[in-house]
Design a protein around this motif. Structure first.
Motif, mmCIF file in Angstrom:
data_model
loop_
_atom_site.group_PDB
_atom_site.id
_atom_site.type_symbol
_atom_site.label_atom_id
_atom_site.label_comp_id
_atom_site.label_asym_id
_atom_site.label_seq_id
_atom_site.Cartn_x
_atom_site.Cartn_y
_atom_site.Cartn_z
ATOM 1 N N THR A 27 9.898 -0.788 -2.984
ATOM 2 C CA THR A 27 10.015 -2.368 -2.991
ATOM 3 C C THR A 27 8.862 -2.961 -3.686
ATOM 4 O O THR A 27 7.436 -2.290 -3.885
ATOM 5 N N PRO A 28 8.943 -3.941 -4.367
ATOM 6 C CA PRO A 28 8.170 -4.404 -5.519
ATOM 7 C C PRO A 28 7.018 -5.068 -4.620
ATOM 8 O O PRO A 28 7.294 -5.519 -3.317
ATOM 9 N N PRO A 29 5.881 -5.577 -5.061
ATOM 10 C CA PRO A 29 5.448 -5.307 -6.485
ATOM 11 C C PRO A 29 4.926 -3.889 -6.879
ATOM 12 O O PRO A 29 4.336 -3.334 -7.809
ATOM 13 N N PHE A 30 4.473 -2.933 -5.761
ATOM 14 C CA PHE A 30 4.067 -1.589 -6.088
ATOM 15 C C PHE A 30 4.889 -0.630 -5.865
ATOM 16 O O PHE A 30 4.191 0.428 -5.473
ATOM 17 N N ILE A 53 0.902 -1.077 -0.141
ATOM 18 C CA ILE A 53 0.027 0.048 0.085
ATOM 19 C C ILE A 53 0.900 1.210 -0.047
ATOM 20 O O ILE A 53 1.890 1.232 0.255
ATOM 21 N N ASP A 54 0.311 2.389 -0.453
ATOM 22 C CA ASP A 54 0.964 3.545 -0.559
ATOM 23 C C ASP A 54 1.365 4.421 0.906
ATOM 24 O O ASP A 54 0.806 4.179 1.802
ATOM 25 N N TYR A 96 12.703 -7.210 -14.384
ATOM 26 C CA TYR A 96 13.643 -7.883 -13.582
ATOM 27 C C TYR A 96 15.033 -7.159 -13.490
ATOM 28 O O TYR A 96 15.460 -7.038 -12.148
ATOM 29 N N GLN A 97 15.274 -6.349 -14.214
ATOM 30 C CA GLN A 97 16.455 -5.562 -13.968
ATOM 31 C C GLN A 97 16.433 -4.666 -13.070
ATOM 32 O O GLN A 97 17.135 -4.217 -12.321
ATOM 33 N N ILE A 98 15.283 -3.792 -13.248
ATOM 34 C CA ILE A 98 14.894 -2.665 -12.434
ATOM 35 C C ILE A 98 14.711 -3.084 -10.586
ATOM 36 O O ILE A 98 15.318 -2.525 -9.881
ATOM 37 N N TYR A 99 14.002 -4.367 -10.686
ATOM 38 C CA TYR A 99 14.018 -4.819 -9.545
ATOM 39 C C TYR A 99 15.316 -5.133 -8.742
ATOM 40 O O TYR A 99 15.481 -5.143 -7.472
#
Length: 439
Positions: free
Chosen positions: A382-385, A341-342, A403-406
């Motif tokens: 932090t992924p996913p959001f 969540i934001d 994937y590269q960004i994560y």
């Protein structure tokens, strides 16, 4: 019975948010339903007064003004000049381009505080250049995302304004208290880039000597003066007036909004179309933030009316839990919640619940506020959001994968956690400067 229902209210709101329901309407709607069945029609006599009190809060006027300032600066083209100049100044060093992105991110954070605008701007300007120079895609994307989130902790920051209003802590003290942690974080980012460049020279090469020579020949000092003077003027006008006690954060935000407009005029980028875009963007972002505040006001009224804050406070205190242990649990909850969540949702759902407990335990709320702000900063990465990841992916070339960004942001999340740990161990990093400035 109402005390137990307050926990059900909290669990229901949190569950619906995780399922993806709109935040403002979930907060407000669920709170109204629970409030009606608990208090009856009397709730609708109290709620308008609570909402009016929130909307009439003088401190919150700073939010649209800082948003306007950030969006107007984005249109001015100053970020482009600053990035180009910094890239040349650090270009001789291995990793110099990445270091320049971090430094520019810090300067833009101190000028705007708008994460999305900073990430998009630097993604458009520096991402193609860094890839062209042979930088590792992971280091490139991680650096840009991390630099963009510095607007969360370096003042003037919308997060610090909102946290200060929720915790009832002076916004000026929040701004001053975040300066040293912000400097520590920027220093750790740069240190990491230097380490990577030393261990893997191919991942962060220096710029060609021929380009640096051309820069020195073609008005180097004039470009440096122009690139740094204008942002420095705005930073001094906004933060200097707050730190010197000349203006309140709200008044300084108005100065910043006007200053950003003058800088855009100076850059010859100001026109009616630009003004319309900035005003439309400011209205959209501000409306989104304030409708969330209205929903949060309804939630706070019902939750406190049910005695939820007293119940949770007594429950925690009855366990004999040490303040340090409780702080650790809250930080872990906020960190995990940031995956889903934001930061605004966390600010208005979790923080009001735990703030009274910190107060009962005698913990400095200014220190807690900065710790929470630093923790919330990770929610952009932090992924996913993580919003910074989405912003960068939206402007990145097709060959840059998600994937590269994560993968690229993982070291920077670890660095944020290390910086958070440093501030936990040494609270003076937050409290010393406000105390010194108040003398």
């Amino acid at each position: 019975m109402p005390e137990y229902m307050s926990l059900v209210l909290f669990a229901t709101v949190f569950s619906l948010l995780l399922l993806g329901f709109p935040v403002a309407f979930t907060l407000g709607g669920v709170s109204l339903i629970f409030g009606y069945f608990t208090f009856g029609l009397g709730l609708f006599q109290l709620l308008p007064l609570r909402i009016w009190g929130t909307m009439n809060n003088y401190v919150l006027i700073a939010v649209p003004l800082f948003v306007y300032m950030g969006l107007m600066l984005e249109k001015s083209g100053l970020a482009e000049e600053l990035l180009e100049t910094m890239a040349m100044l650090f270009g001789k060093l291995r990793g110099g381009l990445a270091i320049s992105v971090i430094v520019v991110g810090a300067v833009l954070a101190a000028s705007t505080g708008i994460v999305g605008a900073t990430v998009v701007t630097m993604g458009l300007l520096s991402l193609p250049t860094m890839l062209k120079r042979g930088y590792s895609p992971e280091l490139t994307t991680g650096t840009i995302c991390a630099a963009g989130t510095l607007g969360q902790i370096i003042p003037p920051s919308i997060v610090l304004v909102l946290l200060g209003s929720v915790l009832n802590v002076s916004i000026g003290d929040m701004f001053i208290g975040s300066v040293i942690p912000g400097i520590i974080l920027v220093s750790l980012y740069i240190l990491w880039i230097v380490i990577v460049a030393f261990i893997r020279p191919d991942a962060a090469p220096a710029m060609p000597a021929s380009e640096l020579a051309d820069f020195r020949k073609n008005g180097m000092y004039k470009k440096i003066f122009r690139a740094f003077l204008l942002p420095f003027f705005l930073i001094v006008a906004v933060l200097g007036s707050i730190f010197a006690g000349i203006a309140s954060p709200t008044e300084a935000a108005a100065v910043g909004a006007m200053g950003a407009t003058f800088l855009t005029i100076w850059q010859k980028k100001f026109n009616l179309h630009t003004l319309r875009e900035v005003m439309r963007g400011t209205t959209t972002i501000t409306s989104m933030a304030f409708i969330l505040i209205v929903g949060a006001s309804a939630f706070g009224l019902v939750f406190r009316g049910m005695g939820g804050d007293r119940y949770i406070t007594n429950l925690i205190l009855s366990t004999g839990m040490e303040p340090g242990h409780f702080l650790l649990i809250v930080m872990l909850i906020i960190f995990v919640a940031g995956f889903f969540i934001d930061f605004i949702e966390i600010t208005f759902i979790i923080v009001p619940v735990v703030a009274p407990i910190f107060q009962h335990m005698g913990i400095d709320l200014l220190w807690v506020g900065i710790l929470i702000a630093m923790n919330l900063q990770t929610s952009f990465l932090t992924p996913p959001f993580g919003f910074s990841l989405f912003y960068l992916k939206g402007v990145a070339p097709p060959e840059i994968t998600t994937y590269q960004i994560y993968k690229g942001i993982i070291p920077f999340i670890v660095i944020q956690m290390i910086c958070l740990f440093v501030v936990v161990i040494w609270p003076e990093t937050v409290t010393w400067l406000p105390g010194y400035m108040s003398k």
